[in-house]
Design an enzyme around this catalytic site. Structure first.
Site, PDB file in Angstrom:
ATOM      1  N   SER A 136       0.852  -1.196   0.000  1.00 47.12           N
ATOM      2  CA  SER A 136       0.000   0.000   0.000  1.00 47.12           C
ATOM      3  C   SER A 136       0.883   1.239   0.000  1.00 47.12           C
ATOM      4  O   SER A 136       2.042   1.179   0.450  1.00 47.12           O
ATOM      5  CB  SER A 136      -0.858   0.015   1.272  1.00 47.12           C
ATOM      6  OG  SER A 136      -1.429   1.291   1.497  1.00 47.12           O
ATOM      7  N   TYR A 149      -1.449  -0.455  10.512  1.00 45.13           N
ATOM      8  CA  TYR A 149      -1.739  -0.831   9.113  1.00 45.13           C
ATOM      9  C   TYR A 149      -0.538  -0.484   8.224  1.00 45.13           C
ATOM     10  O   TYR A 149      -0.051  -1.327   7.467  1.00 45.13           O
ATOM     11  CB  TYR A 149      -3.006  -0.132   8.608  1.00 45.13           C
ATOM     12  CG  TYR A 149      -3.272  -0.463   7.150  1.00 45.13           C
ATOM     13  CD1 TYR A 149      -3.621  -1.752   6.768  1.00 45.13           C
ATOM     14  CD2 TYR A 149      -3.126   0.507   6.152  1.00 45.13           C
ATOM     15  CE1 TYR A 149      -3.831  -2.070   5.429  1.00 45.13           C
ATOM     16  CE2 TYR A 149      -3.333   0.195   4.815  1.00 45.13           C
ATOM     17  CZ  TYR A 149      -3.681  -1.098   4.460  1.00 45.13           C
ATOM     18  OH  TYR A 149      -3.868  -1.418   3.140  1.00 45.13           O
TER      19      TYR A 149
HETATM   20  P1  NDP Z   1     -11.704  -5.826   0.466  1.00 44.85           P
HETATM   21  O1  NDP Z   1     -12.136  -5.631   1.890  1.00 44.85           O
HETATM   22  O2  NDP Z   1     -12.673  -5.505  -0.612  1.00 44.85           O
HETATM   23  O3  NDP Z   1     -11.179  -7.341   0.268  1.00 44.85           O
HETATM   24  C1  NDP Z   1     -10.344  -7.928   1.235  1.00 44.85           C
HETATM   25  C2  NDP Z   1     -10.213  -9.417   0.983  1.00 44.85           C
HETATM   26  O4  NDP Z   1      -9.349  -9.988   1.993  1.00 44.85           O
HETATM   27  C3  NDP Z   1     -11.548 -10.147   1.070  1.00 44.85           C
HETATM   28  O5  NDP Z   1     -11.659 -11.071   0.007  1.00 44.85           O
HETATM   29  C4  NDP Z   1     -11.449 -10.901   2.393  1.00 44.85           C
HETATM   30  O6  NDP Z   1     -12.132 -12.149   2.317  1.00 44.85           O
HETATM   31  C5  NDP Z   1      -9.945 -11.157   2.506  1.00 44.85           C
HETATM   32  N1  NDP Z   1      -9.579 -11.409   3.886  1.00 44.85           N
HETATM   33  C6  NDP Z   1      -9.532 -10.527   4.920  1.00 44.85           C
HETATM   34  N2  NDP Z   1      -9.272 -11.175   6.079  1.00 44.85           N
HETATM   35  C7  NDP Z   1      -9.150 -12.504   5.766  1.00 44.85           C
HETATM   36  C8  NDP Z   1      -8.924 -13.679   6.515  1.00 44.85           C
HETATM   37  N3  NDP Z   1      -8.739 -13.641   7.862  1.00 44.85           N
HETATM   38  N4  NDP Z   1      -8.882 -14.866   5.884  1.00 44.85           N
HETATM   39  C9  NDP Z   1      -9.063 -14.935   4.535  1.00 44.85           C
HETATM   40  N5  NDP Z   1      -9.281 -13.863   3.767  1.00 44.85           N
HETATM   41  C10 NDP Z   1      -9.349 -12.651   4.381  1.00 44.85           C
HETATM   42  O7  NDP Z   1     -10.370  -4.949   0.316  1.00 44.85           O
HETATM   43  P2  NDP Z   1      -9.399  -4.643  -0.937  1.00 44.85           P
HETATM   44  O8  NDP Z   1      -9.738  -5.474  -2.097  1.00 44.85           O
HETATM   45  O9  NDP Z   1      -9.350  -3.173  -1.089  1.00 44.85           O
HETATM   46  O10 NDP Z   1      -8.020  -5.077  -0.293  1.00 44.85           O
HETATM   47  C11 NDP Z   1      -7.170  -6.066  -0.840  1.00 44.85           C
HETATM   48  C12 NDP Z   1      -5.752  -5.763  -0.383  1.00 44.85           C
HETATM   49  O11 NDP Z   1      -5.368  -4.504  -0.913  1.00 44.85           O
HETATM   50  C13 NDP Z   1      -5.571  -5.659   1.120  1.00 44.85           C
HETATM   51  O12 NDP Z   1      -4.356  -6.271   1.478  1.00 44.85           O
HETATM   52  C14 NDP Z   1      -5.501  -4.147   1.372  1.00 44.85           C
HETATM   53  O13 NDP Z   1      -4.773  -3.833   2.515  1.00 44.85           O
HETATM   54  C15 NDP Z   1      -4.820  -3.695   0.121  1.00 44.85           C
HETATM   55  N6  NDP Z   1      -4.988  -2.294  -0.272  1.00 44.85           N
HETATM   56  C16 NDP Z   1      -6.231  -1.748  -0.446  1.00 44.85           C
HETATM   57  C17 NDP Z   1      -6.345  -0.425  -0.856  1.00 44.85           C
HETATM   58  C18 NDP Z   1      -7.662   0.253  -1.030  1.00 44.85           C
HETATM   59  O14 NDP Z   1      -7.698   1.494  -1.036  1.00 44.85           O
HETATM   60  N7  NDP Z   1      -8.768  -0.462  -1.209  1.00 44.85           N
HETATM   61  C19 NDP Z   1      -5.164   0.369  -1.175  1.00 44.85           C
HETATM   62  C20 NDP Z   1      -3.914  -0.311  -0.937  1.00 44.85           C
HETATM   63  C21 NDP Z   1      -3.843  -1.602  -0.544  1.00 44.85           C
HETATM   64  P3  NDP Z   1     -13.167 -12.716   3.431  1.00 44.85           P
HETATM   65  O15 NDP Z   1     -13.644 -11.547   4.246  1.00 44.85           O
HETATM   66  O16 NDP Z   1     -14.233 -13.401   2.649  1.00 44.85           O
HETATM   67  O17 NDP Z   1     -12.316 -13.670   4.216  1.00 44.85           O
HETATM   68  C1  8X3 Z   2      -5.034   1.608   1.628  1.00 45.85           C
HETATM   69  C2  8X3 Z   2      -4.655   2.963   1.159  1.00 45.85           C
HETATM   70  O1  8X3 Z   2      -4.331   5.375   1.870  1.00 45.85           O
HETATM   71  O2  8X3 Z   2      -6.132   4.116   2.937  1.00 45.85           O
HETATM   72  O3  8X3 Z   2      -3.919   0.827   1.784  1.00 45.85           O
HETATM   73  O4  8X3 Z   2      -3.847   3.669   3.517  1.00 45.85           O
HETATM   74  S1  8X3 Z   2      -4.740   4.058   2.447  1.00 45.85           S
END
Ligand code: NDP
Ligand code: 8X3
Length: 250
Positions: A136, A149
């Site tokens: 991120s 985070y």
């Molecule tokens: P979402 O919340 O839409 O998706 C997160 C996914 O992670 C879900 O499929 C969830 O599945 C899975 N997950 C979370 N906890 C668990 C667990 N204990 N076991 C198995 N699976 C798990 O978020 P994003 O798609 O946005 O996030 C994906 C990645 O990108 C993350 O690592 C996030 O930190 C990162 N990210 C996101 C950004 C954003 O702005 N959206 C920016 C930068 C990075 P389920 O709940 O079904 O288990």
């Molecule tokens: C998610 C992006 O800017 O919310 O990783 O930290 S931010």
């Protein structure tokens, strides 16, 4: 035979979009996450020859091992691991934050990610495969409430670079993708289910989409095998950096 990718966090956001992106270009996809019904919906949509659903909590190493052992023969030769599952919990400063939230982020974003990576490294080396880790912008730029985070994502970035070094000579590629704001369920999860807070954050901001990130993951994965993207940071045009803060009271 088409290539195989294992994508964690496939039930929502980047992961679900990546499953569709890779399946559309002929990859076979192992889709993981906890929400079984969402994984089954992907299998129903894309076909069981193209998608294998593996439902488990990624923090549960025993459940992970059962799921890995149950991967069908057609999906066992994994060429690419996309470590995407992860979450932020809370936006409070450290002194007010929940220790449970912190430990959940560490268990999911760090411990589970390294465990799965360790499990799959022998196969990825055998296949001269690749690892794409989702870090991120929070790994590089600190902001109030980003505390643990951001720390977990800095780990992911540095672990990726360390893996590059360790895997020198194996042909295995490793990339840290570091996105900024993208509209997914991320903020709903971070605010413990506050839909209005999530809507307010993204409203009018033209955030990136899950498909933007899925396309980026797919692009990195399909570059010629002599190329390695080490780190890739991307943001929506509408987001940039803020300055330092100065306290004049103390
Ligand atoms: P979402 O919340 O839409 O998706 C997160 C996914 O992670 C879900 O499929 C969830 O599945 C899975 N997950 C979370 N906890 C668990 C667990 N204990 N076991 C198995 N699976 C798990 O978020 P994003 O798609 O946005 O996030 C994906 C990645 O990108 C993350 O690592 C996030 O930190 C990162 N990210 C996101 C950004 C954003 O702005 N959206 C920016 C930068 C990075 P389920 O709940 O079904 O288990
Ligand atoms: C998610 C992006 O800017 O919310 O990783 O930290 S931010």
């Amino acid at each position: 035979m088409s290539k195989v990718v294992l994508i964690t966090g496939a039930t929502a956001g980047f992961g679900a979009a990546a499953v569709r992106r890779f399946a559309a270009s002929g990859w076979r996809v192992i889709a993981t996450g906890r929400r079984t019904e969402r994984l089954q919906a992907l299998v129903d949509e894309l076909g069981s020859r193209n998608v294998h659903a593996a439902a488990f909590d990624i923090r549960d190493t025993a459940a992970m091992d059962v799921a890995l052992d149950a991967i069908p023969a057609d999906f066992r030769d994994i060429d690419l691991l996309v470590n995407n599952a992860g979450l932020a919990l809370g936006t409070l400063p450290a002194q007010d934050a929940s220790l449970d939230d912190w430990n959940t982020m560490i268990a999911t974003n760090i411990s589970a990610l390294v465990t799965l990576t360790h499990r799959l490294l022998p196969k990825l080396i055998e296949r001269k495969g690749a690892i794409i880790n989702i870090s991120s912008v929070a790994s590089t730029y600190p902001y109030t409430g980003g505390n643990v985070y951001g720390g977990t994502k800095a780990f992911v970035r540095q672990f990726s670079l360390g893996l590059r070094s360790d895997l020198h000579g194996t042909g295995v590629r490793v990339t840290s993708i570091e996105p900024g704001m993208a509209e997914t369920e991320f903020t709903l999860v971070r605010t413990h289910g506050d839909q209005s807070a999530s809507d307010k954050l993204y409203q009018g901001a033209r955030p990136m989409t899950a498909e933007d990130i899925a396309d980026t993951i797919h692009w990195v994965a399909t570059l010629p095998p002599h190329l390695n993207i080490n780190r890739l940071e991307l943001m929506p045009v509408s987001q940039s950096f803020a300055g330092f803060q100065v306290d004049r009271q103390h």
